[in-house]
Design a protein around this motif. Structure first.
Motif, short mmCIF file in Angstrom:
data_model
loop_
_atom_site.label_atom_id
_atom_site.label_comp_id
_atom_site.label_asym_id
_atom_site.label_seq_id
_atom_site.Cartn_x
_atom_site.Cartn_y
_atom_site.Cartn_z
N LEU A 362 -26.41 7.72 140.45
CA LEU A 362 -25.28 8.13 141.29
C LEU A 362 -24.72 9.46 140.82
CD1 LEU A 362 -23.41 4.72 141.69
CD2 LEU A 362 -24.90 5.85 143.35
N ALA A 363 -24.62 9.64 139.49
CA ALA A 363 -24.10 10.90 138.96
C ALA A 363 -25.00 12.07 139.34
CB ALA A 363 -23.96 10.80 137.45
N ARG A 364 -26.30 11.86 139.32
CA ARG A 364 -27.23 12.93 139.69
C ARG A 364 -27.11 13.29 141.17
NH1 ARG A 364 -31.09 13.96 135.73
NH2 ARG A 364 -31.07 12.46 134.00
N GLN A 365 -26.62 12.35 141.97
CA GLN A 365 -26.43 12.60 143.39
C GLN A 365 -25.04 13.15 143.71
OE1 GLN A 365 -29.37 8.91 144.74
NE2 GLN A 365 -27.32 9.04 145.57
N GLY A 366 -24.26 13.43 142.66
CA GLY A 366 -22.98 14.08 142.86
C GLY A 366 -21.77 13.17 142.78
N ALA A 367 -21.96 11.90 142.43
CA ALA A 367 -20.82 10.99 142.34
C ALA A 367 -19.95 11.31 141.13
CB ALA A 367 -21.31 9.54 142.25
N ARG A 368 -18.65 11.04 141.27
CA ARG A 368 -17.72 11.11 140.14
C ARG A 368 -17.50 9.69 139.66
NH1 ARG A 368 -15.16 15.59 138.92
NH2 ARG A 368 -13.46 14.44 137.93
N LEU A 369 -17.70 9.46 138.37
CA LEU A 369 -17.64 8.11 137.82
C LEU A 369 -16.72 8.07 136.61
CD1 LEU A 369 -21.45 7.24 137.93
CD2 LEU A 369 -19.71 6.56 139.59
N LEU A 370 -15.82 7.11 136.60
CA LEU A 370 -15.00 6.80 135.44
C LEU A 370 -15.52 5.47 134.89
CD1 LEU A 370 -12.66 6.99 133.47
CD2 LEU A 370 -11.12 6.22 135.28
N LEU A 371 -16.22 5.51 133.77
CA LEU A 371 -16.84 4.34 133.18
C LEU A 371 -16.03 3.89 131.97
CD1 LEU A 371 -20.59 5.48 133.37
CD2 LEU A 371 -19.25 4.21 135.05
N VAL A 372 -15.51 2.67 132.05
CA VAL A 372 -14.63 2.13 131.01
C VAL A 372 -15.38 1.06 130.23
CG1 VAL A 372 -12.46 0.97 130.57
CG2 VAL A 372 -12.62 2.61 132.45
N PHE A 373 -15.36 1.21 128.90
CA PHE A 373 -16.01 0.26 128.01
C PHE A 373 -14.97 -0.42 127.14
CE2 PHE A 373 -19.31 3.06 129.33
CZ PHE A 373 -20.50 2.37 129.21
N ARG A 374 -15.33 -1.58 126.62
CA ARG A 374 -14.51 -2.23 125.61
C ARG A 374 -14.89 -1.65 124.24
NH1 ARG A 374 -11.03 -3.23 129.26
NH2 ARG A 374 -11.42 -5.04 130.62
N PRO A 375 -14.06 -1.83 123.23
CA PRO A 375 -14.38 -1.27 121.90
C PRO A 375 -15.76 -1.71 121.42
CG PRO A 375 -12.11 -2.03 121.96
CD PRO A 375 -12.73 -2.48 123.25
N GLY A 376 -16.53 -0.76 120.90
CA GLY A 376 -17.88 -1.01 120.43
C GLY A 376 -18.69 0.27 120.48
N ASP A 377 -20.01 0.13 120.29
CA ASP A 377 -20.89 1.30 120.25
C ASP A 377 -21.44 1.69 121.61
OD1 ASP A 377 -20.53 1.33 117.51
OD2 ASP A 377 -22.30 0.08 117.13
N SER A 378 -21.29 0.82 122.60
CA SER A 378 -21.91 1.08 123.90
C SER A 378 -21.39 2.36 124.54
CB SER A 378 -21.69 -0.11 124.83
OG SER A 378 -22.24 -1.29 124.29
N ALA A 379 -20.11 2.64 124.38
CA ALA A 379 -19.53 3.82 125.01
C ALA A 379 -20.16 5.10 124.48
CB ALA A 379 -18.02 3.83 124.80
N ASP A 380 -20.44 5.14 123.18
CA ASP A 380 -21.03 6.35 122.60
C ASP A 380 -22.41 6.62 123.19
OD1 ASP A 380 -18.81 6.74 121.04
OD2 ASP A 380 -19.64 5.67 119.31
N ARG A 381 -23.20 5.56 123.34
CA ARG A 381 -24.54 5.73 123.90
C ARG A 381 -24.46 6.18 125.36
NH1 ARG A 381 -25.29 0.83 121.04
NH2 ARG A 381 -25.19 -0.38 122.99
N ALA A 382 -23.54 5.58 126.11
CA ALA A 382 -23.39 5.97 127.51
C ALA A 382 -22.91 7.41 127.63
CB ALA A 382 -22.42 5.02 128.21
N ALA A 383 -21.98 7.81 126.77
CA ALA A 383 -21.47 9.17 126.82
C ALA A 383 -22.57 10.19 126.52
CB ALA A 383 -20.31 9.33 125.84
#
Length: 562
Positions: A362-383
């Motif tokens: 979706l991001a590659r197609q121009g979407a704006r996304l706010l992705l919210v994670f809970r505390p942990g390492d997953s957010a770093d990998r996604a970022a």
């Protein structure tokens, strides 16, 4: 659809049964309206006033008499301007003295990110039967998220008799709002509508006659009162910047399930929704820093994805965008306006990896996304996947484009300018292209020494500005080079023509005695202009025509003598 299951689109071939003509007691047509219930008609606020009597007539139902109607003060939202001069309100809900047949009612429909063609029905002056006009939804405007409509033709601009008329979306065949007003003054081209969710923010009772998915998951809504939590101002400022469309289009953040940060997220999501943003909750935050208050209509969907599969998330997105028959991700790329979605608890989804894959697409197609994670390492990998790596790649591509402009296209243009002059109408383009190269040389030096903090995701607007500027200069250079190449090809054609004509011309001129020297002079004139650098194509072409014309005259004379 109507309550009888009739698709709204079919009524574009005739007068829709749900369209109401609103009349003054003396019979004057004041505007249009939408029959939502046997005793309720929705219209624009400037069409009617509390304390006065009106008549409502369903012009699409032959033989049905007009019904008296009034509007109560608490169901009338007069048009006004806010502190910034934006239009607000302009809605009313009429009460009928007697019920109209229920089978002629219709319902409003929530639709995110309005886009594409629509039709609206109204009553222009001199046409009491009404007519359809076509338009294209342009974009939301102002803090009340009214939507601009561009008429398909100048004659289809919404006249005052369209005020309050329903707007039908072609893609979904649903009534997605009502016409409010038109731009005044000469040269004005836009009309304005209030979309369903903005109507609901002013008249929540209309929800009883509304279909379509709500934008905000109930689990993400919050009260904006101080007792609900304490505002995290830095985080609220970061969220508001994203909702305003600033910075990198994907924002990855960590928010615990409870606490001030959770309250701040819920507050932002609530205030950024057209339907949930009301006078009551905006008054509650009126003393908050302005940079912490997002604009209304800033997202299309805010969803808690805990336990959801990627397919279920895609279905929710498709529902909000009105995609019914084929909710594949690639279809979102065809939408004129990009998707803006908030996905909360991404790491707690049923398929986190698949959901991140969908988000990447979706991001590659121009979407704006706010992705919210809970505390942990997953957010770093996604970022790293969705923010930092593609951001680095964009900076690398920018360097490549800068180098191409300064080291390839710029020299290529100058080399051609040394060989051929521009045409009479192209000099300004070439001057602008050359000036763009000089500015790009300076920009390249600036970018090479850009501080690292200027390359952070929140400052990505700087990158986008550079990309846009370099893209314009590259396209201008390519156009200028192509123009000069076309002129060089024309010069080569003329050289070939002169070279092919000369031996024959010389023989013909020899038959006329002393005319050989005249032929040779014309030949040398043409050849000299063609070989001169930079070549003036227009002068050279005129010389070639004189030479060829002489040769033709000589050939005719020879034939006549023989």
């Amino acid at each position: 659809m109507t309550r009888t299951g009739e698709r709204v689109v079919t009524s574009r071939l005739r007068t829709p049964s749900w369209i109401a003509r609103i009349e003054a007691p003396d019979g004057r047509v004041l505007g249009a309206g939408v029959l939502l219930a046997p005793r309720r008609v929705l219209t624009a606020g400037h069409v009617v006033d509390p304390g006065r009597s009106y008549a409502v007539r369903l012009v699409g139902v032959p033989g049905l008499a007009a019904v008296a109607a009034t509007v109560l003060p608490d169901e009338h939202v007069p048009p006004r301007a806010d502190a910034f001069g934006d239009r607000i309100g302009d809605l009313a809900l009429l009460r009928l003295a007697a019920p109209l047949p229920a089978e002629h009612t219709t319902r409003l429909y929530r639709l995110a990110a309005p886009h594409g063609p629509v039709s609206m029905y109204g009553f222009p002056a001199g046409d009491d039967g009404g007519r359809w006009h076509g338009a294209t939804l342009v974009a939301a405007r102002g803090r009340d998220s009214q939507v601009q409509l561009r008429p398909l033709t100048p004659d289809e601009r919404a006249a005052p008799g369209f005020s309050g008329g329903g707007v039908v979306d072609h893609a979904t065949d649903e009534v997605i709002g009502i016409v409010l007003s038109v731009d005044e003054g000469p040269g004005s081209v836009f009309s304005y509508m209030s979309p369903t969710e903005t109507i609901l923010s002013h008249l929540p009772q209309v929800a009883a006659w509304t279909d379509g998915a709500e934008a905000v998951d109930p689990r993400l809504r919050t009260s904006t009162s101080a007792a609900a939590g304490r505002l995290d101002v830095p985080f609220a400022t970061e969220l508001t910047a994203w909702f305003r469309g600033e910075g990198w289009p994907v924002l990855v953040t960590v928010v615990p399930a409870t606490g001030d940060r959770a309250f701040t997220l819920q507050r932002a999501v609530t205030l950024a929704d057209r339907e949930l943003r009301t006078h009551r909750n905006t008054s509650a935050v009126s003393h908050d820093p302005p940079e912490t208050v997002p604009p209304a209509g800033a997202h299309d969907l805010a969803l808690d994805v805990k336990g959801l599969t990627a397919a279920e998330v895609m279905d929710r997105i498709a529902e909000r965008l009105g995609i019914r028959d084929d909710p594949r991700p690639e279809r979102l790329g065809t939408l004129r306006l990009p998707l803006a979605a908030v996905l909360v608890a991404v790491d707690e989804a049923a398929e986190p990896d698949a959901l991140l894959g969908l988000s990447d697409r979706l991001a590659r197609q121009g979407a704006r996304l706010l992705l919210v994670f809970r505390p942990g390492d997953s957010a770093d990998r996604a970022a790293e996947t969705l923010v930092h790596r593609p951001l680095r790649e964009r900076w690398v591509r920018l360097h490549t484009e800068l180098r191409r402009v300064t080291d390839e296209l710029g020299p290529a243009l100058e080399a051609r300018r040394d060989r051929v002059l521009p045409g009479p109408g192209h000099r300004r383009l070439l001057e602008r292209a050359s000036a763009g190269v000089r500015r790009t040389v300076m920009l390249r030096a600036w970018v090479a020494h850009t501080p690292e903090q200027e390359r952070e995701p929140g400052r990505a607007d700087l990158l986008f500005t550079f990309e846009a500027a370099v893209g314009r200069r590259r396209r201008r250079l390519e156009e200028a080079i192509e123009l000069l190449d076309a002129r060089l090809r024309r010069r080569d054609e003329l050289l070939g023509r002169v070279g092919a004509e000369w031996p024959l011309c010389r023989q013909r001129a020899a038959a006329h005695g002393d005319r050989v020297m005249e032929a040779y002079r014309l030949y040398e004139d043409a050849l000299s202009l063609l070989r001169h650098s930079p070549c003036d194509i227009e002068r050279a072409e005129a010389a070639v025509e004189r030479f060829v014309g002489f040769c033709s005259a000589t050939a005719s004379g020879k034939e006549g003598a023989s």
